[in-house]
Design a protein around this motif. Structure first.
Motif, PDB file in Angstrom:
ATOM      1  N   GLY A   1       0.980  -0.930  -0.222  1.00 35.53           N
ATOM      2  CA  GLY A   1       0.536  -0.011   0.256  1.00 35.53           C
ATOM      3  C   GLY A   1       0.777   1.580   0.448  1.00 35.53           C
ATOM      4  O   GLY A   1       2.247   1.376   0.889  1.00 35.53           O
ATOM      5  N   MET A   2      -0.124   2.239  -0.597  1.00 32.48           N
ATOM      6  CA  MET A   2       1.602   2.941  -0.604  1.00 32.48           C
ATOM      7  C   MET A   2       1.426   4.372   0.715  1.00 32.48           C
ATOM      8  O   MET A   2       0.705   4.090   2.040  1.00 32.48           O
ATOM      9  N   ASP A   3       2.461   4.971   0.793  1.00 36.46           N
ATOM     10  CA  ASP A   3       2.661   4.998   2.311  1.00 36.46           C
ATOM     11  C   ASP A   3       3.483   6.013   2.060  1.00 36.46           C
ATOM     12  O   ASP A   3       5.078   5.930   1.381  1.00 36.46           O
ATOM     13  N   GLU A   4       3.350   7.496   2.659  1.00 30.67           N
ATOM     14  CA  GLU A   4       4.088   9.215   2.035  1.00 30.67           C
ATOM     15  C   GLU A   4       6.012   8.205   2.944  1.00 30.67           C
ATOM     16  O   GLU A   4       6.813   8.975   2.452  1.00 30.67           O
ATOM     17  N   GLU A   5       6.087   8.002   3.827  1.00 30.29           N
ATOM     18  CA  GLU A   5       7.127   8.158   5.057  1.00 30.29           C
ATOM     19  C   GLU A   5       8.315   6.812   4.098  1.00 30.29           C
ATOM     20  O   GLU A   5       9.349   6.303   4.433  1.00 30.29           O
ATOM     21  N   TRP A   6       7.498   5.495   3.815  1.00 31.72           N
ATOM     22  CA  TRP A   6       7.827   4.859   3.765  1.00 31.72           C
ATOM     23  C   TRP A   6       8.017   4.320   2.002  1.00 31.72           C
ATOM     24  O   TRP A   6       9.006   2.581   1.805  1.00 31.72           O
ATOM     25  N   GLY A   7       7.386   4.648   1.308  1.00 31.44           N
ATOM     26  CA  GLY A   7       7.156   4.183   0.123  1.00 31.44           C
ATOM     27  C   GLY A   7       6.647   3.891  -0.203  1.00 31.44           C
ATOM     28  O   GLY A   7       4.954   3.601  -1.057  1.00 31.44           O
ATOM     29  N   GLU A   8       5.952   1.902  -0.114  1.00 31.84           N
ATOM     30  CA  GLU A   8       4.888   1.523  -0.267  1.00 31.84           C
ATOM     31  C   GLU A   8       4.785   0.303   1.553  1.00 31.84           C
ATOM     32  O   GLU A   8       5.880   0.743   2.753  1.00 31.84           O
ATOM     33  N   ARG A   9       3.640   0.176   1.971  1.00 29.76           N
ATOM     34  CA  ARG A   9       3.622  -0.575   3.340  1.00 29.76           C
ATOM     35  C   ARG A   9       3.152  -1.712   3.316  1.00 29.76           C
ATOM     36  O   ARG A   9       2.493  -1.861   2.552  1.00 29.76           O
ATOM     37  N   LEU A  10       3.688  -2.779   4.201  1.00 34.75           N
ATOM     38  CA  LEU A  10       2.216  -4.040   3.862  1.00 34.75           C
ATOM     39  C   LEU A  10       1.354  -4.254   4.535  1.00 34.75           C
ATOM     40  O   LEU A  10       0.710  -3.710   5.944  1.00 34.75           O
TER      41      LEU A  10
END
Length: 149
Positions: free
Chosen positions: A83-92
């Motif tokens: 999933g999109m995540d602003e801090e990590w790029g993607e999140r599980l």
């Protein structure tokens, strides 16, 4: 991708039955499949390169995380997607079909269950409960449709 013994990488093939237009400059066909060789020299296919998730600079194979979470007693089926995540790029994101729809697992349940087997980067940050996982016409998990769940 070349990997050390026991490491995971893209599976490359070559031989007389591989069509020449698909070969790279070194004569290899990049299959898009990811796998590893075990100590006996057997090849294990573990997923697709396009299914990999990169979170905080760590590249993860969804199948590795799924293989742990599916053993949770409240989980019938699980799929891991990015999933999109602003801090990590993607999140599980764990997409779960529960054993009992009236008592689905919670994210803390799953995290506690998997904590000793999954490092911090491999732990889901989000949980979605679904009645079934989307499948292709031949019964394989449809990861593209999972992102829309």
């Amino acid at each position: 991708e070349k990997s050390d013994a026991g490491g995971s990488g893209e599976i490359l093939v070559r031989g007389p039955t591989v069509a020449t237009p698909y070969l790279d400059d070194d004569g290899w066909l990049h299959t898009g499949d990811v796998g590893h060789m075990d100590d006996d020299g057997d090849l294990w296919v573990t997923g697709r390169k396009s299914d990999r998730i990169v979170t905080g600079g760590v590249t993860l194979e969804p199948a590795e995380v799924e293989a742990i979470i599916v053993h949770h007693p409240k989980v019938r089926e699980v799929a891991i997607v990015g999933g999109m995540d602003e801090e990590w790029g993607e999140r599980l994101v764990a997409v779960v079909v529960p054993e009992d729809v009236s008592r689905p697992p919670t994210l803390p349940d799953i995290l506690e269950f998997a904590r000793s087997q999954l490092g911090p980067a491999k732990r889901p940050r989000e949980l979605k409960i679904v009645p079934s996982l989307p499948r292709t016409a031949n019964g394989k998990l449809d990861r593209h449709r999972l992102r829309d769940v």
